[in-house]
Design an enzyme around this catalytic site. Structure first.
Site, PDB file in Angstrom:
ATOM      1  N   SER A 268       0.828  -1.214   0.000  1.00  0.00           N
ATOM      2  CA  SER A 268       0.000   0.000   0.000  1.00  0.00           C
ATOM      3  C   SER A 268       0.861   1.262   0.000  1.00  0.00           C
ATOM      4  O   SER A 268       0.637   2.187  -0.802  1.00  0.00           O
ATOM      5  CB  SER A 268      -0.972  -0.001   1.171  1.00  0.00           C
ATOM      6  OG  SER A 268      -0.332  -0.362   2.366  1.00  0.00           O
ATOM      7  N   HIS A 298      -2.182  -8.937   1.849  1.00  0.00           N
ATOM      8  CA  HIS A 298      -1.826  -7.701   2.576  1.00  0.00           C
ATOM      9  C   HIS A 298      -2.962  -7.410   3.575  1.00  0.00           C
ATOM     10  O   HIS A 298      -3.244  -8.231   4.436  1.00  0.00           O
ATOM     11  CB  HIS A 298      -1.615  -6.596   1.526  1.00  0.00           C
ATOM     12  CG  HIS A 298      -0.958  -5.341   2.019  1.00  0.00           C
ATOM     13  ND1 HIS A 298      -0.323  -5.239   3.220  1.00  0.00           N
ATOM     14  CD2 HIS A 298      -0.832  -4.107   1.428  1.00  0.00           C
ATOM     15  CE1 HIS A 298       0.167  -4.009   3.360  1.00  0.00           C
ATOM     16  NE2 HIS A 298      -0.144  -3.298   2.290  1.00  0.00           N
ATOM     17  N   HIS A 344       5.413 -12.984   7.521  1.00  0.00           N
ATOM     18  CA  HIS A 344       5.601 -11.574   7.155  1.00  0.00           C
ATOM     19  C   HIS A 344       6.802 -11.446   6.227  1.00  0.00           C
ATOM     20  O   HIS A 344       7.751 -12.221   6.316  1.00  0.00           O
ATOM     21  CB  HIS A 344       5.816 -10.697   8.394  1.00  0.00           C
ATOM     22  CG  HIS A 344       5.526  -9.259   8.130  1.00  0.00           C
ATOM     23  ND1 HIS A 344       6.490  -8.387   7.675  1.00  0.00           N
ATOM     24  CD2 HIS A 344       4.377  -8.547   8.202  1.00  0.00           C
ATOM     25  CE1 HIS A 344       5.944  -7.196   7.503  1.00  0.00           C
ATOM     26  NE2 HIS A 344       4.649  -7.272   7.803  1.00  0.00           N
ATOM     27  N   ARG A 353       2.473  -5.406  17.184  1.00  0.00           N
ATOM     28  CA  ARG A 353       1.081  -4.961  17.084  1.00  0.00           C
ATOM     29  C   ARG A 353       0.150  -6.096  17.538  1.00  0.00           C
ATOM     30  O   ARG A 353      -0.855  -5.862  18.209  1.00  0.00           O
ATOM     31  CB  ARG A 353       0.764  -4.543  15.636  1.00  0.00           C
ATOM     32  CG  ARG A 353       1.628  -3.381  15.164  1.00  0.00           C
ATOM     33  CD  ARG A 353       1.479  -3.110  13.685  1.00  0.00           C
ATOM     34  NE  ARG A 353       1.919  -4.230  12.863  1.00  0.00           N
ATOM     35  CZ  ARG A 353       1.849  -4.270  11.530  1.00  0.00           C
ATOM     36  NH1 ARG A 353       1.336  -3.245  10.874  1.00  0.00           N
ATOM     37  NH2 ARG A 353       2.283  -5.312  10.854  1.00  0.00           N
ATOM     38  N   ASP A 408      -2.567  -8.931  11.745  1.00  0.00           N
ATOM     39  CA  ASP A 408      -3.935  -9.334  11.421  1.00  0.00           C
ATOM     40  C   ASP A 408      -4.430 -10.540  12.220  1.00  0.00           C
ATOM     41  O   ASP A 408      -5.622 -10.851  12.197  1.00  0.00           O
ATOM     42  CB  ASP A 408      -4.039  -9.661   9.921  1.00  0.00           C
ATOM     43  CG  ASP A 408      -3.771  -8.426   9.079  1.00  0.00           C
ATOM     44  OD1 ASP A 408      -4.152  -7.330   9.518  1.00  0.00           O
ATOM     45  OD2 ASP A 408      -3.170  -8.562   8.004  1.00  0.00           O
TER      46      ASP A 408
END
Ligand code: CMX
Length: 470
Positions: A268, A298, A344, A353, A408
Site C-alpha cells: 500500500s 496484505h 511476514h 502490534r 492481522d
C-alpha cells in the site's frame, strides 16, 4: 475567494514561520508556557532543515552502494532490496515497527492525532498542537453529499473496500494540489497543498468509512461527526455500535495507532508512493494504495483471519483443543491455502502490534471464546508452520521465513467482541489508519522533491545472458 486564499496561504505560513523562529530563539523563564507549533507551523520550520540535511547526505554519499540485487530478489518481489527512502517509520525484522525512533509498544498510549503529528514531524504534539489538529479536523469533517450519492448507487454486494476506495477517488475534484498545479507553483511549494489535501482527506475518512459500514450493512441513517470528539472516538461513534463503557472507542484509538504505518516498501505505501511520484494528487495516490491494501496477502488478511478462526470454532463446536487446531491447520496448508495472520515479508518475530492487541484482549475480553481461540491458535500455529516449513524444504521448496503472527492475527477477534461482526469490513478500518502513514510519506516526499519512481526492469532473456557473467 477559495482561489485567493490558496495563494495567500504560503505567505501566511512564511510570516508564521518568522514568528515561530523568533519565539524559539528568545529565552524563556520556567514559568512561561511554550506551545509546540501546530502541524503546519512545525513542518514549515522543519522542512528547510531536512532539505539541507538531504542535500548534504547526497553530496557526501551520493555514489555509495547500499544494496545489491540477486536474480531471486528480482523475481521475488524485490524482497530486501534497499531502493527507496522512508523517514516516517522503519520495520526491524527482530523488533517490528519503530515510528520516528520510537518502538510501537512504547507509544501505544498515543491517540491517532498524535501519531499523525509524530509521523510527519518526528515529535509528539503537546496539548495545544493536538487540540489544534483536532479543531482542524472538526472544520474539514463534512463529507460532500455527492459521495453518499455515489455510494448509494453502487451494487449492494460491493466489497466495502471497493466502496471506500471509490469514495476517496470521487473526491479528487476537491484536490488543492491539482488546483495549485494547474495554476502553476514552484516545486518548493508542493508539500503545502499536499498537506491541505491530506488534512481534508483524514478529517473525512472516519465519516466515509462509517458511512460505508452503515450503507453496506443496512444499519440505518448516517451518524454525523461530533465536533470536539477525537478522531478515533468519533469513528467509533459514527459506526453506531453500542459502547456503554467507552472501551470500543479505546480499542479504535489503539487500532488506528497500530495500523498507521509500516515503512515504505509494503504494497500500500509503495503503491501510494509510486502513484504520488508522478505528482498525482493525494486522492489518486491514497485510493491506489488502498486498492493494494485490499489484497488477501496484505490488508485483507484480517478479514480472512477471523473467518478462519470462526471456521475452526464451527468445525469443533467451540474453542478447539491443541490437537484439533493442529489438525485443522495442516488441513488448511495441505489444501494449498496460507494460514492468514501468520508470516511476514520483513518481520522475523511476533509482531508487536499483535502483542499489543493480545494485551488489550486479556484486559478487556479475556472470557470471550473467539478471543480465547485466537490465543490458542498463537500457542499452536508457529510450531505447525515450522514443521510444515521443514517439510517444504525437504520437498525442495522455500522455507516459511517467519512462522510468527502478524498484526492481522488478533485484531478481528477484538472487533467481533464489540459487535463489529461483518469481517469483510475490517480492511476499511485498517485503511482509515494506514492513510495516515501513506499521507505522511506523500507529504514528506513532496517536501523533499523525491523523483518519479522508475526502476529498471530486465527480461528473462537478459537474465539468462547476463547472470552467468555477474
Ligand atoms: N501459511 C502458509 N504458507 C506461508 C505462510 C503462511 N502463513 N507464510 C508464508 N508462507 C509460504 C509462502 O506462501 C511462500 O510459499 P511459496 O514459495 O510456495 O510461494 C513461502 O512460505 C515463502 O514465503 P515467505 O518468504 O515466508 O513470505 P513472503 O515474504 O513471500 O510472504 C506473506 C509474506 C505475509 C505474504 C505470507 O507470509 C503470507 O501469505 N501470510 C499469510 C497472509 C497474511 O497474514 N498477510 C498479512 C501480512 C501483513 C500485511 O502485510 O498486511
Amino acid at each position: 475567494m477559495a482561489e485567493m486564499s490558496c495563494r495567500i496561504l504560503p505567505i501566511v505560513w512564511i510570516i508564521l514561520r518568522r514568528m515561530i523562529d523568533t519565539l524559539f530563539q528568545s529565552r524563556h523563564d520556567d514559568s512561561e508556557v511554550i506551545h509546540m507549533a501546530t502541524l503546519q507551523e512545525a513542518l514549515a520550520k522543519k522542512i528547510p532543515v531536512w532539505r539541507e540535511e538531504l542535500a548534504s547526505v547526497k553530496k557526501q554519499y551520493g555514489d555509495k552502494v547500499i544494496s545489491g540485487v540477486t536474480v531471486n530478489q528480482a523475481y521475488g518481489g524485490m524482497r530486501g532490496v534497499k531502493g527507496m527512502i522512508c523517514d516516517t517509520s522503519v520495520v526491524e525484522p527482530d523488533k517490528g515497527l519503530i515510528i520516528r525512533g520510537r518502538p510501537l509498544l512504547e507509544i501505544k498510549h498515543l491517540w491517532p492525532e498524535e501519531i499523525f503529528y509524530l509521523l510527519l514531524t518526528g515529535d509528539e504534539p503537546d496539548a495545544h498542537a493536538k487540540a489544534s489538529l483536532q479543531q482542524d479536523y472538526d472544520k474539514r469533517a463534512q463529507v460532500p453529499e455527492y459521495v453518499w450519492d455515489v455510494l448509494h448507487a453502487m451494487p449492494a454486494d460491493s466489497h466495502p473496500m471497493c466502496m471506500f476506495d471509490t469514495a476517496i477517488l470521487v473526491m479528487e475534484k476537491e484536490s488543492v494540489f491539482r488546483q495549485w498545479y494547474d495554476k502553476g507553483m514552484t516545486k518548493g511549494e508542493y508539500w503545502i497543498p499536499t498537506l491541505e489535501d491530506s488534512l481534508a482527506l483524514l478529517a473525512k475518512l472516519p465519516g466515509i468509512a462509517a458511512g460505508v459500514y452503515r450503507i453496506r450493512y443496512n444499519k440505518g441513517d448516517l451518524i454525523p461527526w461530533t465536533p470536539g470528539l477525537d478522531w478515533g472516538a468519533n469513528y467509533a461513534n459514527m459506526l453506531g455500535l453500542p459502547d456503554p463503557t467507552g472501551s470500543f472507542a479505546k480499542l479504535m484509538r489503539l487500532y488506528l495507532n497500530f495500523h498507521s504505518d509500516h515503512e515504505g516498501g509494503n504494497v500500500s505505501a509503495n503503491t501510494c508512493h509510486t502513484v504520488g511520484s508522478a505528482l498525482s494528487d493525494a486522492y489518486y495516490a491514497v485510493s491506489a494504495g488502498l486498492n493494494g491494501l485490499a489484497g488477501p496477502l496484505h490488508g485483507l488478511a484480517n478479514q480472512e483471519c477471523l473467518s478462519w478462526i470462526l471456521e475452526t470454532m464451527e468445525k469443533f463446536g467451540g474453542v478447539p483443543s491443541e490437537a484439533q487446531l493442529r489438525e485443522f491447520a495442516f488441513e488448511t496448508l495441505r489444501s494449498g491455502k496460507v494460514i492468514p495472520g501468520y508470516g511476514h515479508a520483513v518481520l522475523r518475530v511476533t509482531d508487536p502490534r499483535y502483542a499489543g492487541f493480545l494485551e488489550f484482549g486479556k484486559e478487556h475480553l479475556a472470557s470471550d471464546p473467539v478471543f480465547q481461540t485466537v490465543s490458542a491458535v498463537f500457542d499452536v500455529i508457529p510450531k505447525v508452520l515450522q514443521e510444515y516449513s521443514e517439510e517444504r524444504v525437504k520437498a525442495g521448496k522455500a522455507p516459511i521465513a517467519n512462522c510468527w503472527p502478524n498484526v492481522d492475527a488478533g485484531s478481528g477477534a477484538l472487533l467481533y467482541h464489540y459487535g463489529l461482526t461483518e469481517f469483510p469490513y475490517y480492511t476499511v478500518l485498517f485503511s482509515v489508519s494506514r492513510a495516515m502513514g501513506m499521507l505522511s510519506q506523500l507529504i514528506l516526499n513532496r517536501a523533499m522533491g523525491t523523483a518519479i519512481t522508475r526502476p529498471k526492469s530486465v527480461s528473462t532473456e537478459w537474465v539468462k545472458a547476463n547472470a552467468p557473467k555477474a
